[in-house]
Write an enzyme that holds these catalytic residues in place. Structure first.
Site, PDB file in Angstrom:
ATOM      1  N   ASP A 262      63.319  72.694 114.380  1.00 51.44           N
ATOM      2  CA  ASP A 262      63.672  71.537 113.326  1.00 51.44           C
ATOM      3  C   ASP A 262      62.835  71.550 112.188  1.00 51.44           C
ATOM      4  O   ASP A 262      61.556  71.388 112.486  1.00 51.44           O
ATOM      5  CB  ASP A 262      63.853  70.190 114.091  1.00 51.44           C
ATOM      6  N   ASN A 270      64.883  67.397 100.184  1.00 57.00           N
ATOM      7  CA  ASN A 270      65.927  66.982  99.353  1.00 57.00           C
ATOM      8  C   ASN A 270      65.769  66.222  98.434  1.00 57.00           C
ATOM      9  O   ASN A 270      66.313  66.127  97.345  1.00 57.00           O
ATOM     10  CB  ASN A 270      67.098  66.944 100.233  1.00 57.00           C
ATOM     11  N   HIS A 275      68.879  69.366  96.284  1.00 60.92           N
ATOM     12  CA  HIS A 275      69.401  69.923  97.278  1.00 60.92           C
ATOM     13  C   HIS A 275      69.475  71.379  97.187  1.00 60.92           C
ATOM     14  O   HIS A 275      69.466  72.198  98.177  1.00 60.92           O
ATOM     15  CB  HIS A 275      70.789  69.467  97.147  1.00 60.92           C
ATOM     16  N   ASP A 279      68.461  74.092 100.035  1.00 59.20           N
ATOM     17  CA  ASP A 279      69.170  75.405 100.274  1.00 59.20           C
ATOM     18  C   ASP A 279      68.359  76.268 100.270  1.00 59.20           C
ATOM     19  O   ASP A 279      68.189  77.364 101.083  1.00 59.20           O
ATOM     20  CB  ASP A 279      70.264  75.724  99.337  1.00 59.20           C
ATOM     21  N   GLU A 305      69.235  71.028 109.355  1.00 59.21           N
ATOM     22  CA  GLU A 305      67.832  71.614 109.391  1.00 59.21           C
ATOM     23  C   GLU A 305      67.571  71.892 110.782  1.00 59.21           C
ATOM     24  O   GLU A 305      66.404  72.407 111.111  1.00 59.21           O
ATOM     25  CB  GLU A 305      66.930  70.759 108.806  1.00 59.21           C
TER      26      GLU A 305
END
Length: 393
Positions: A262, A270, A275, A279, A305
């Site tokens: 994780d 973010n 965002h 990505d 994630e």
């Protein structure tokens, strides 16, 4: 009984066959998106139809240029068909481009010199047949030699090899038979030649359509199994493959290790960077981890994630080493042109599975270890054990 094929009837069959194939293929692809391979294939069939039409009426036309025109049409039509097939099979790479550039140049020079200097039908037939061999031999070799290719490609390669052999025999017959030959000459060699041409027409159409369907199926399979953003297995595909790997390990009595990863504070990535950067981070994370995976290791995105890795055959020592390798590599990774740095927490479980072992059990245990890693300050690896160790106190 002596069977003789009527060459003019064969020519009419080739003309109508190519025309009807174009019409059928155009109708088949009517609602599909246009692509270069399909366009080249349609053009190739029109050129081949025109070629055989010119051959059939050559004696009704005046001038020696008719012979040259028919061979130009055949070279263009046959060459474009081969290129279209290779494109559809994903095999028209730089090597293929260089090969066909050289073969096309040699074929044009050879035929041109013979046409303008020697005026010999036998030499023209030999030159055109050898050129056809070179054009067909490449896809035959690529389809047969491609170890990762499908059975369809292997069968196509074998048929193309057979057609190339017929063309080669015709070339040698024209050179060494001692009798004059032209496109209408009778004889067994000519009959096999037209059979080879007819077979190529059928193979080209059927092969192109089947390759198109094969590629579409592979694209659908990829859409169903691959996470679009990161290019790794999605959750469903990972679980299916991991469960099969666990069952195989159970039969062999070998350990497996399940890692749950994780990205730390990903929401802040973010929120602070947007965002798009988030990505990029996910893509960078996936490519970094993939670099250190073994051939049989499985890697999938569980969602957001959160990612999972299955290491078949890896015991505790090996999985600890790999998990630390992943953690260290992620901590040291950089996104080109961006100051973002991020870390990962990892939960690990190692078991020797049996037939009753379910992936959901491994997920829950590794998730508990992952929770401890986050509670302990993140950017660390924590191991869970089977059965789960009781909480102290």
């Amino acid at each position: 009984m002596d069977y003789q094929l009527d060459i003019q009837t064969l020519l009419i069959t080739l003309i109508l066959g190519n025309v009807f194939m174009v019409l059928l293929f155009t109708a088949y692809r009517y609602r599909s998106s246009r692509d270069i391979a399909s366009s080249l294939f349609i053009i190739s069939k029109w050129l081949q139809s025109a070629c055989w039409l010119v051959v059939m009426i050559r004696f009704s036309l005046s001038g020696p240029q008719v012979v040259l025109l028919s061979n130009v049409l055949m070279l263009g039509g046959g060459g474009l068909e081969v290129v279209a097939l290779l494109l559809m099979a994903g095999a028209f790479d730089d090597k293929a481009k260089r090969y066909y550039a050289v073969v096309t140049l040699l074929s044009v020079l050879s035929y041109g010199l013979i046409y303008f200097l020697y005026h010999s039908d036998n030499l023209r037939i030999a030159s055109a047949s050898l050129g056809a061999v070179l054009f067909i031999a490449f896809p035959a070799y690529r389809f047969i030699a491609n170890k990762g290719g499908s059975l369809l490609q292997t069968v196509m390669g074998l048929i193309y090899a057979a057609v190339a052999s017929i063309m080669l025999v015709r070339a040698f017959a024209a050179l060494f038979s001692g009798r004059e030959m032209d496109i209408f000459s009778p004889g067994l060699i000519q009959q096999f030649y037209y059979i080879g041409i007819f077979l190529s027409m059928i193979l080209g159409m059927a092969g192109f359509v089947l390759l198109s369907r094969e590629r579409s199926y592979e694209a659908l399979q990829r859409m169903a199994n691959i996470d679009e953003l990161t290019g790794i297995l999605n959750r469903r595909a990972f679980i299916d493959k991991a469960q099969l790997a666990a069952a195989a390990a159970a039969e062999r009595g070998e350990p497996i290790s399940f890692l749950l990863l994780d990205i730390d504070h990903f929401k802040q990535v973010n929120d602070n960077y947007g965002h798009v950067t988030g990505d990029w981070a996910l893509q960078n994370f996936a490519s970094t981890v993939e670099f250190y995976l073994g051939r049989d290791d499985l890697f999938g995105r569980y969602g957001g994630e959160e990612f999972a890795i299955l290491l078949p055959g890896a015991g505790e020592e090996e999985s600890d080493r790999k998990a630390e390798q992943f953690r260290s590599a992620i901590m040291s990774s950089r996104i080109e042109g961006h100051p973002l740095q991020y870390t990962v927490s990892i939960g690990v479980i190692t078991v020797i599975p049996d037939k009753s072992t379910q992936l959901d059990q491994l997920y829950k245990l590794s998730d508990a270890a992952l929770y401890k890693a986050k509670q302990g300050g993140r950017n660390r690896v924590v191991r869970s054990r089977w059965p789960e160790e009781p909480e102290p106190g």
